[in-house]
Design an enzyme around this catalytic site. Sequence first.
Site, PDB file in Angstrom:
ATOM      1  N   HIS A 167     -33.579  20.689  -1.102  1.00  9.12           N
ATOM      2  CA  HIS A 167     -32.707  20.934   0.049  1.00  9.12           C
ATOM      3  C   HIS A 167     -33.594  21.442   1.174  1.00  9.12           C
ATOM      4  O   HIS A 167     -34.713  21.874   0.945  1.00  9.12           O
ATOM      5  CB  HIS A 167     -31.601  21.942  -0.269  1.00  9.12           C
ATOM      6  CG  HIS A 167     -32.110  23.326  -0.553  1.00  9.12           C
ATOM      7  ND1 HIS A 167     -31.558  24.464  -0.024  1.00  9.12           N
ATOM      8  CD2 HIS A 167     -33.139  23.745  -1.314  1.00  9.12           C
ATOM      9  CE1 HIS A 167     -32.224  25.517  -0.449  1.00  9.12           C
ATOM     10  NE2 HIS A 167     -33.179  25.120  -1.239  1.00  9.12           N
TER      11      HIS A 167
ATOM     12  N   ASP B 146     -35.682  33.922  -5.772  1.00 10.61           N
ATOM     13  CA  ASP B 146     -34.802  32.824  -5.360  1.00 10.61           C
ATOM     14  C   ASP B 146     -33.942  32.421  -6.538  1.00 10.61           C
ATOM     15  O   ASP B 146     -33.801  33.192  -7.508  1.00 10.61           O
ATOM     16  CB  ASP B 146     -35.613  31.658  -4.770  1.00 10.61           C
ATOM     17  CG  ASP B 146     -36.501  30.943  -5.775  1.00 10.61           C
ATOM     18  OD1 ASP B 146     -36.484  31.328  -6.967  1.00 10.61           O
ATOM     19  OD2 ASP B 146     -37.201  29.996  -5.372  1.00 10.61           O
TER      20      ASP B 146
ATOM     21  N   ASP C 243     -15.963  29.525 -17.543  1.00 10.51           N
ATOM     22  CA  ASP C 243     -14.550  29.868 -17.334  1.00 10.51           C
ATOM     23  C   ASP C 243     -14.261  31.301 -17.744  1.00 10.51           C
ATOM     24  O   ASP C 243     -13.375  31.962 -17.196  1.00 10.51           O
ATOM     25  CB  ASP C 243     -13.658  28.918 -18.147  1.00 10.51           C
ATOM     26  CG  ASP C 243     -13.671  27.510 -17.563  1.00 10.51           C
ATOM     27  OD1 ASP C 243     -14.048  27.374 -16.379  1.00 10.51           O
ATOM     28  OD2 ASP C 243     -13.338  26.564 -18.298  1.00 10.51           O
TER      29      ASP C 243
ATOM     30  N   ARG D 160     -16.817  36.641   9.547  1.00  8.79           N
ATOM     31  CA  ARG D 160     -18.269  36.561   9.770  1.00  8.79           C
ATOM     32  C   ARG D 160     -18.649  37.122  11.137  1.00  8.79           C
ATOM     33  O   ARG D 160     -18.122  36.699  12.157  1.00  8.79           O
ATOM     34  CB  ARG D 160     -18.729  35.118   9.634  1.00  8.79           C
ATOM     35  CG  ARG D 160     -18.666  34.652   8.190  1.00  8.79           C
ATOM     36  CD  ARG D 160     -18.917  33.183   8.088  1.00  8.79           C
ATOM     37  NE  ARG D 160     -20.179  32.813   8.687  1.00  8.79           N
ATOM     38  CZ  ARG D 160     -20.507  31.566   9.004  1.00  8.79           C
ATOM     39  NH1 ARG D 160     -19.652  30.598   8.772  1.00  8.79           N
ATOM     40  NH2 ARG D 160     -21.666  31.302   9.530  1.00  8.79           N
TER      41      ARG D 160
ATOM     42  N   THR E 166     -25.657  33.459  18.992  1.00 11.79           N
ATOM     43  CA  THR E 166     -25.356  32.707  17.766  1.00 11.79           C
ATOM     44  C   THR E 166     -25.977  31.328  17.894  1.00 11.79           C
ATOM     45  O   THR E 166     -26.314  30.879  18.991  1.00 11.79           O
ATOM     46  CB  THR E 166     -23.838  32.638  17.506  1.00 11.79           C
ATOM     47  OG1 THR E 166     -23.593  32.012  16.244  1.00 11.79           O
ATOM     48  CG2 THR E 166     -23.110  31.854  18.584  1.00 11.79           C
TER      49      THR E 166
HETATM   50 FE   LIG Z   1     -37.340  28.709  -3.660  1.00 12.45          FE
END
Ligand SMILES: [Fe+2]
Length: 584
Positions: free
Chosen positions: A11, A140, A237, A438, A516
Amino acid sequence: MNVVGVSAFYHDSACAVVVDGRLVAAAQEERFTRRRHDRDAPLYAYRSCLELAGIGPADVDLLAYYENPRRKLSRQLWLALADDADPGRMPRLDATQPERELRERLGFDGPFVTVDHHEAHAANAFYCSGFEEAALFTADAVGEWTTTSYGVGDGDGIQITGEVPFPHSLGLLYSAVTAFLGFSVNGDEYKVMGLAAYGRPRYYDRLAELVTTGPDGQFRLDAGLVLPRLGGPLYPDSLAARLGVTPRLPGGEIAETHRDLASSVQLLLEDLLGQALEYLHSAHPSENLCYAGGVALNCVANSRLRRRGPFRHWFVPPAPGDAGSAVGAALLAHHRADGDRHVRRLADARLGAAPGRGALTAVLTEADVAYEDYTGRESDLLERVTDLLVQGAVLGWHQGRMEFGPRALGGRSILADPRDPAMRDRINQRVKKREEFRPFAPAVVAERAADLFELDVDSPFMLETAAVRPGVTLPAVSHVDGSARIQTVARDVAPRFHALLTCFGRRTGMPVLLNTSFNVAGEPIVNDALDALSCFVRAGLDALVVDDILVLRAAVPPAWRDHLSRAADRHAPRVHNDSYSFFL
Ligand SMILES: [Fe+2]
């Protein structure tokens, strides 16, 4: 020596260029492709960074990739072979793919090296810190097999001296609760951080029962807390019964129990991080801490832990997550290949391109849209912008090079008056369309930050939170607990943004603006001037400033708004953050 660093295929793909040890460019692919969290080979970022460095593909001496695909493969196999894994959802596991695909896509045939995932995180922090020596900490979700690492950095380089193995992970813990609360993992964790301030940590004990801490910075997560499995859910669950809380469906109502669970996981994270840092300090006594990894984006935890000690001086880079590992990989590969012992300080996160105003003025002229040109008249521009802000305008501010990292720092920002109590709701409902809970952040001139906020350090990358001082009224940028996530702006780093804040301060007594990111919900931050124009029109901003050009909303032809809205629907952004891709 020219070194390119790349993070990709998970990502937030990104590219960075280091020339003779200096970081000269870094950019995230999503800003070019307009696909949020884009994970493909960072072709556009590569081209842009090479151009900024003034070099061509043939001048690249070394390409450094941000993790070791072979080490990662064994963890992927372990996950894929879990008892009830669905073979139909098993990805094609191929450790040669990153190098092969990068060579093909980037047209690169020179030397290619990999660095370990947590080494890249640690190098991103250490080699941008300016510290001669420091203790290193990374946290992480997971990289190869490691979730947390401890180490040390000095003139001899960086050394990882301890690790916590997958699946025992602070990032996974936080992401599991993020998923439980109905938010997207690997992207929406900051929503949980924001929500935490609204709750009480009454589930702390039940959550803490699921974590066992040990000596040497080790900890273990109970199988009842996370369920890492390819293609499977992130939490079992049974977690609902263990916690006594019903999971929230995405988009569903946020109940008190959800706020309290957010508060609980935030507090637990802070306590576990605190224990980890105590261990790190005992192993590597130093005043300096360099910290990176996705968990380092939790600025609430960072600020509380920095104040608590034992480390006095912290450095967290502007992009502590995986995008920033492109920088870490490039800097580490440079130091290893070149024998460079120097550690430079990164003062400015604006490492991306500065697309000129030419394309914008051409479009405006062609469409007969009136604009104001303040070329050579900066003080007039700043007075005009201040007029608009004081009158309540919400303004797109696009200046110079693009920031690297998730925060807009005055290069690609939406600005507004922080004193207006209605501003927060107005921006949330009209422009950002995001959750009411937020908060927005303030940018403040560095020399006045301590007068207005209980902040004792610079925060150039907006990674510190601090209380607004009693008697200071900034309702649009104050969180429910009276805190604010602050960016301090230094005159020598960002002269024009500093001058604007100063101008606004002369007029209002408050050298602070609501700052922002310049985007609408679900889209990456704008990159070039035409992205800015498109976002300005679609978001219904009152004014747009690109370099010296000012455009008012009233000048925009109504047809543009309709056309751009339809175009935006056709190109709806894709998000790569489902639980399946989480482990790839
Ligand atoms: Fe990482």
